[in-house]
Scaffold this active site. Structure first.
Site, PDB file in Angstrom:
ATOM      1  N   ILE A  80      -6.157  -4.822   5.338  1.00  0.00           N
ATOM      2  CA  ILE A  80      -4.852  -4.162   5.442  1.00  0.00           C
ATOM      3  C   ILE A  80      -5.179  -2.678   5.616  1.00  0.00           C
ATOM      4  CG2 ILE A  80      -4.695  -4.155   2.902  1.00  0.00           C
ATOM      5  CD1 ILE A  80      -1.690  -4.039   3.092  1.00  0.00           C
ATOM      6  N   SER A  81      -4.576  -2.050   6.613  1.00  0.00           N
ATOM      7  CA  SER A  81      -4.935  -0.664   6.961  1.00  0.00           C
ATOM      8  C   SER A  81      -4.495   0.320   5.877  1.00  0.00           C
ATOM      9  CB  SER A  81      -4.271  -0.273   8.286  1.00  0.00           C
ATOM     10  OG  SER A  81      -4.580  -1.225   9.273  1.00  0.00           O
ATOM     11  N   GLN A  82      -5.135   1.517   5.884  1.00  0.00           N
ATOM     12  CA  GLN A  82      -4.776   2.567   4.935  1.00  0.00           C
ATOM     13  C   GLN A  82      -3.313   2.964   5.144  1.00  0.00           C
ATOM     14  OE1 GLN A  82      -7.227   2.629   7.226  1.00  0.00           O
ATOM     15  NE2 GLN A  82      -8.743   4.193   6.743  1.00  0.00           N
TER      16      GLN A  82
END
Ligand code: SAM
Length: 220
Positions: A64-66
């Site tokens: 899951i991206s920042q």
């Protein structure tokens, strides 16, 4: 959906950090103030869910991206309340949930079926009804439902996938990380008739977009 859970304060702190990092779009900030990111990461990593600069493993070798990257890409896509949006790379479903607060409808494509199933369960659990998820190669877009007002690609492509430009409305925005497998730049492409206006937003480090118009296979 109200922020009354135990993570509401951490979520507010995350949004304050996003403001300090230059995110200005109030609708994007509000969406990220509301969506419980802790429910989109494995339980063991919930303590890190609201660190603005942390990406988290979600299984199947994916992440899951920042939050700061989600915020920047969403802001760059300039989503309006009537927009139909395509996301490539459903992953945990978090980006789709944020988009769903901003747009009329979100179509999201994932190539790994178990991730798509889990993402759908999370969105259903939160009562989010304006997202449709499909398992297929997202580098081809979703031609039957095109054109889209905005397309966000949340995996890294070697170059801008041509079918996605074709599936934008006139004035539509495509946000996609492009470059080498190890590091990329987030490119924003706006379709203006037969022309495209392109700008680079910021550096990034995404997992690869694998498919016909992406990378050919898993990294070795
Ligand atoms: N947006 C996600 C979120 O909010 O959790 C994070 C996406 S993760 C960084 C990238 C995702 O893209 C992975 O789940 C991966 O399986 C998916 N992906 C890679 N290539 C794809 C393709 N051709 N079509 C659809 N999904 C793809």
């Amino acid at each position: 959906m109200t922020a009354t859970d135990g993570y509401a304060y951490r979520r507010m702190q995350m949004v304050e950090a996003l403001v300090r990092l230059g995110i200005r779009d109030q609708r994007v900030l509000e969406a990220m103030r509301v969506i419980p990111r802790d429910l989109f990461v494995p339980e063991a990593y919930r303590h890190a869910a609201y660190s603005e600069d942390v990406s988290i493993n979600i299984g199947e070798g994916q992440t899951i991206s920042q939050p700061r990257v989600v915020a920047a890409m969403t802001e760059a896509a300039r989503i309006g309340p009537d927009d139909r949006v395509l996301e490539i790379g459903t992953g945990s479903g978090y980006q789709a949930a944020v988009l769903a607060r901003l747009a009329r409808f979100v179509f999201s494509i994932e190539r790994i079926a178990p991730l798509a199933r889990q993402a759908k369960a999370r969105l259903d659990g939160l009562g989010i009804e304006n997202v449709s998820i499909k398992v297929m190669d997202g580098t081809l877009g979703w031609r039957a439902l095109a054109p889209f007002d905005a397309i966000l690609v949340t995996a890294a492509a070697p170059d801008v996938p041509e079918p996605l430009i074709e599936q934008l409305v006139d004035g539509g925005r495509l946000v996609v990380p492009v470059g080498a497998r190890e590091s990329q730049v987030i490119r924003v492409v706006e379709r203006r008739g037969e022309r495209c206006v392109t700008r680079d937003l910021q550096g990034a480090c995404f997992v690869p977009l694998i498919g016909r118009h992406g990378w050919q296979g898993e990294p070795t």
